[in-house]
Motif scaffolding. Sequence first.
Motif, PDB file in Angstrom:
ATOM      1  N   PHE A  98       0.900  -1.181   0.208  1.00  0.00           N
ATOM      2  CA  PHE A  98      -0.105   0.000   0.062  1.00  0.00           C
ATOM      3  C   PHE A  98       0.914   1.151  -0.099  1.00  0.00           C
ATOM      4  N   SER A  99       0.761   2.138  -0.999  1.00  0.00           N
ATOM      5  CA  SER A  99       1.776   3.156  -1.195  1.00  0.00           C
ATOM      6  C   SER A  99       1.158   4.468  -1.893  1.00  0.00           C
ATOM      7  N   SER A 100       1.895   5.493  -1.990  1.00  0.00           N
ATOM      8  CA  SER A 100       1.580   6.503  -2.910  1.00  0.00           C
ATOM      9  C   SER A 100       2.861   7.548  -2.996  1.00  0.00           C
ATOM     10  N   LYS A 101       2.945   8.174  -4.095  1.00  0.00           N
ATOM     11  CA  LYS A 101       3.780   9.438  -4.151  1.00  0.00           C
ATOM     12  C   LYS A 101       3.163  10.357  -3.197  1.00  0.00           C
ATOM     13  N   VAL A 102       4.051  10.879  -2.183  1.00  0.00           N
ATOM     14  CA  VAL A 102       3.734  11.752  -1.042  1.00  0.00           C
ATOM     15  C   VAL A 102       3.748  13.136  -1.319  1.00  0.00           C
ATOM     16  N   CYS A 103       4.958  13.528  -2.178  1.00  0.00           N
ATOM     17  CA  CYS A 103       5.120  15.061  -2.119  1.00  0.00           C
ATOM     18  C   CYS A 103       4.014  15.816  -2.911  1.00  0.00           C
ATOM     19  N   GLY A 104       3.525  16.815  -2.750  1.00  0.00           N
ATOM     20  CA  GLY A 104       2.456  17.672  -3.399  1.00  0.00           C
ATOM     21  C   GLY A 104       0.987  17.197  -2.990  1.00  0.00           C
ATOM     22  N   ASP A 105       0.837  16.276  -2.224  1.00  0.00           N
ATOM     23  CA  ASP A 105      -0.286  16.297  -1.692  1.00  0.00           C
ATOM     24  C   ASP A 105      -0.200  15.805  -0.038  1.00  0.00           C
ATOM     25  N   GLY A 106      -0.294  16.594   0.775  1.00  0.00           N
ATOM     26  CA  GLY A 106      -0.002  16.069   2.289  1.00  0.00           C
ATOM     27  C   GLY A 106      -0.999  15.199   2.626  1.00  0.00           C
ATOM     28  N   SER A 107      -2.244  15.261   2.233  1.00  0.00           N
ATOM     29  CA  SER A 107      -3.339  14.472   2.947  1.00  0.00           C
ATOM     30  C   SER A 107      -3.115  13.019   2.637  1.00  0.00           C
ATOM     31  N   VAL A 108      -2.234  12.430   1.647  1.00  0.00           N
ATOM     32  CA  VAL A 108      -2.242  11.124   1.105  1.00  0.00           C
ATOM     33  C   VAL A 108      -1.292  10.460   2.349  1.00  0.00           C
ATOM     34  N   CYS A 109      -0.326  11.264   3.006  1.00  0.00           N
ATOM     35  CA  CYS A 109       0.500  11.029   3.812  1.00  0.00           C
ATOM     36  C   CYS A 109      -0.267  10.446   5.186  1.00  0.00           C
ATOM     37  N   GLY A 110      -1.255  11.349   5.477  1.00  0.00           N
ATOM     38  CA  GLY A 110      -2.202  10.881   6.535  1.00  0.00           C
ATOM     39  C   GLY A 110      -2.701   9.399   6.548  1.00  0.00           C
ATOM     40  N   TYR A 111      -3.356   9.323   4.964  1.00  0.00           N
ATOM     41  CA  TYR A 111      -3.941   7.813   4.768  1.00  0.00           C
ATOM     42  C   TYR A 111      -2.968   6.793   4.879  1.00  0.00           C
ATOM     43  N   ILE A 112      -1.553   7.018   4.175  1.00  0.00           N
ATOM     44  CA  ILE A 112      -0.542   5.946   4.241  1.00  0.00           C
ATOM     45  C   ILE A 112      -0.300   5.650   6.015  1.00  0.00           C
ATOM     46  N   ARG A 113      -0.165   6.610   6.663  1.00  0.00           N
ATOM     47  CA  ARG A 113       0.314   6.207   8.139  1.00  0.00           C
ATOM     48  C   ARG A 113      -0.902   5.871   8.734  1.00  0.00           C
ATOM     49  N   SER A 114      -2.275   6.261   8.672  1.00  0.00           N
ATOM     50  CA  SER A 114      -3.382   5.537   9.428  1.00  0.00           C
ATOM     51  C   SER A 114      -3.511   4.418   8.942  1.00  0.00           C
ATOM     52  N   VAL A 115      -3.662   4.051   7.680  1.00  0.00           N
ATOM     53  CA  VAL A 115      -3.938   2.513   7.124  1.00  0.00           C
ATOM     54  C   VAL A 115      -2.797   1.751   7.931  1.00  0.00           C
ATOM     55  N   ARG A 116      -1.441   2.178   7.764  1.00  0.00           N
ATOM     56  CA  ARG A 116      -0.478   1.384   8.334  1.00  0.00           C
ATOM     57  C   ARG A 116      -0.634   1.070   9.748  1.00  0.00           C
ATOM     58  N   GLN A 117      -0.915   2.193  10.483  1.00  0.00           N
ATOM     59  CA  GLN A 117      -1.130   1.891  11.919  1.00  0.00           C
ATOM     60  C   GLN A 117      -2.119   0.880  12.108  1.00  0.00           C
ATOM     61  N   ILE A 118      -3.279   0.522  11.464  1.00  0.00           N
ATOM     62  CA  ILE A 118      -4.254  -0.169  11.556  1.00  0.00           C
ATOM     63  C   ILE A 118      -3.739  -1.638  11.125  1.00  0.00           C
ATOM     64  N   ALA A 119      -2.943  -1.645   9.932  1.00  0.00           N
ATOM     65  CA  ALA A 119      -2.549  -2.938   9.532  1.00  0.00           C
ATOM     66  C   ALA A 119      -1.575  -3.395  10.692  1.00  0.00           C
TER      67      ALA A 119
END
Length: 460
Positions: A67-88
């Motif tokens: 589960f991944s994305s390019k993160v620069c340029g869109d701060g909000s996707v970082c939040g999704y990556i990290r919260s999904v990671r925590q749940i995982a």
Amino acid sequence: MGIHEGFDMVPRLTGGTEDVRKWTRFIDIIQKYYQDDDRFKLCNGYIEFTSGEHPMLPLDGNNFVRFSSKVCGDGSVCGYIRSVRQIAESIFGFRIRPWTESADQYGFYDLRDVHDSYRYSFENTAMTASRFAGDSSDYPSNLDTDNLFEALEIPSKGRGLVARCNIRSGTRILCEKPLLIIRNTSPELLHRDVASKLKSLSKEEQRQFLSLHNNFPGRHAFAGIVKTNALPCGPGAIIGGIFPKICRINHSCFSNCHNSWNDETQQETIHAIKDILAGEEITISYDHSGPASVRQAHLQPNFGFNCQCELCTLPPEELQASDNRRGLIQQLDEQVGDAFTMSTEPLVSLQACQALLGVLIDEYGSHDMALIPRLYYDAFQIAITHGDQARAKVFAERSYKARVACEGEDSPATKKVKGLMQNPASHSSFALCSKMWKTSKTSQPKNLGINEFEKWLWRH
Ligand SMILES: C[S@@+](CC[C@H](N)C(=O)[O-])C[C@H]1O[C@@H](n2cnc3c(N)ncnc32)[C@H](O)[C@@H]1O
């Protein structure tokens, strides 16, 4: 190029029961956590976050690697990556390998593995479901219930109902009035009772009754049909109903639907309690819970069959693991229901409730909504008998939400808990045992993270 961030699943999940259960639980939590988030989309066979490069999670975790994305340029996707990671991480622990290119960390898998996994998980699921539902925006909402399923022959179970399209958890699949309502009695009296009631039915209704399966043929054939098919009109009811369509639904000890009798409308309803894919059989539970031997001992004499569901046909070690969890569920359920402990040591009861919730999720994935509303209602009662309106309100809200999903807004039980959610103190046991936990109904803490809120809720 940009900077990427994400996590890998190492090693990959197998198709084994434990991994499948964990993934189901993971997906359930993700859905609940993001359900009010505009960027969360439940699609045909996968979840998509419409942020960054639109990272996706397949509903079937077999073959998932990243589960991944390019993160620069869109701060909000970082939040999704990290919260999904925590749940995982909370579910898969060390198997989750986080990485971020900003710290010169790279994923475990190479790009070819990742592309293969994407092709398998996303292209495949879209194709599979579109075969049944026509296009790729599945989970149709505008089909009438007759179009949601069809009756088909099911190996070793006779006929059964099978989903014709993807059905979302919480959907009302059927709502039916009984052809007959009967009281349990001896086969001879039952046969006579049914014979006289059949006379007042139309020819079509008589045909519907007579076409139902009979596991107890013999002199009292009508009684056999009733015994094979009747569903109790409410928990513990001594009367049962015979329904033309609902009685075609087979049993599973790991069912994907919940049946309930609505005493106000005098109808039986069937709700999906998990997302059901097109082609899956629709099942309900005829039985109480408990270990396999106890379930079989109930099903064989009462319904006349040896259960061939996906749980009862597991290899012995996996069935044993499920039996152990179900034994624990019964034990904890008794502890939660102990009135003396609830009045003298409410914290012990509340802890038993939380432990029960954990085992239920382990055993059923979080989809078994049928047990969840009662569990939260028990937690509500523990809180309210000691004057704690703030927590009682949260427990009532959770009980209400789960009750709507498995019985609908029109269920008397849903309406009752809705009233308590609005005004917890209206419960007859308000502060009955003590006022030692006294709080107001609006005093829930604000701005806590999920974990901190749960700690507050369960009084850690
Ligand atoms: C209410 S009927 C369900 C519909 C039925 N299969 C039919 O053909 O009309 C119940 C009967 O279906 C069969 N059945 C239901 N669930 C089953 C299961 N899990 N394993 C084996 N047989 C099952 C049994 O014969 C049972 O008595």
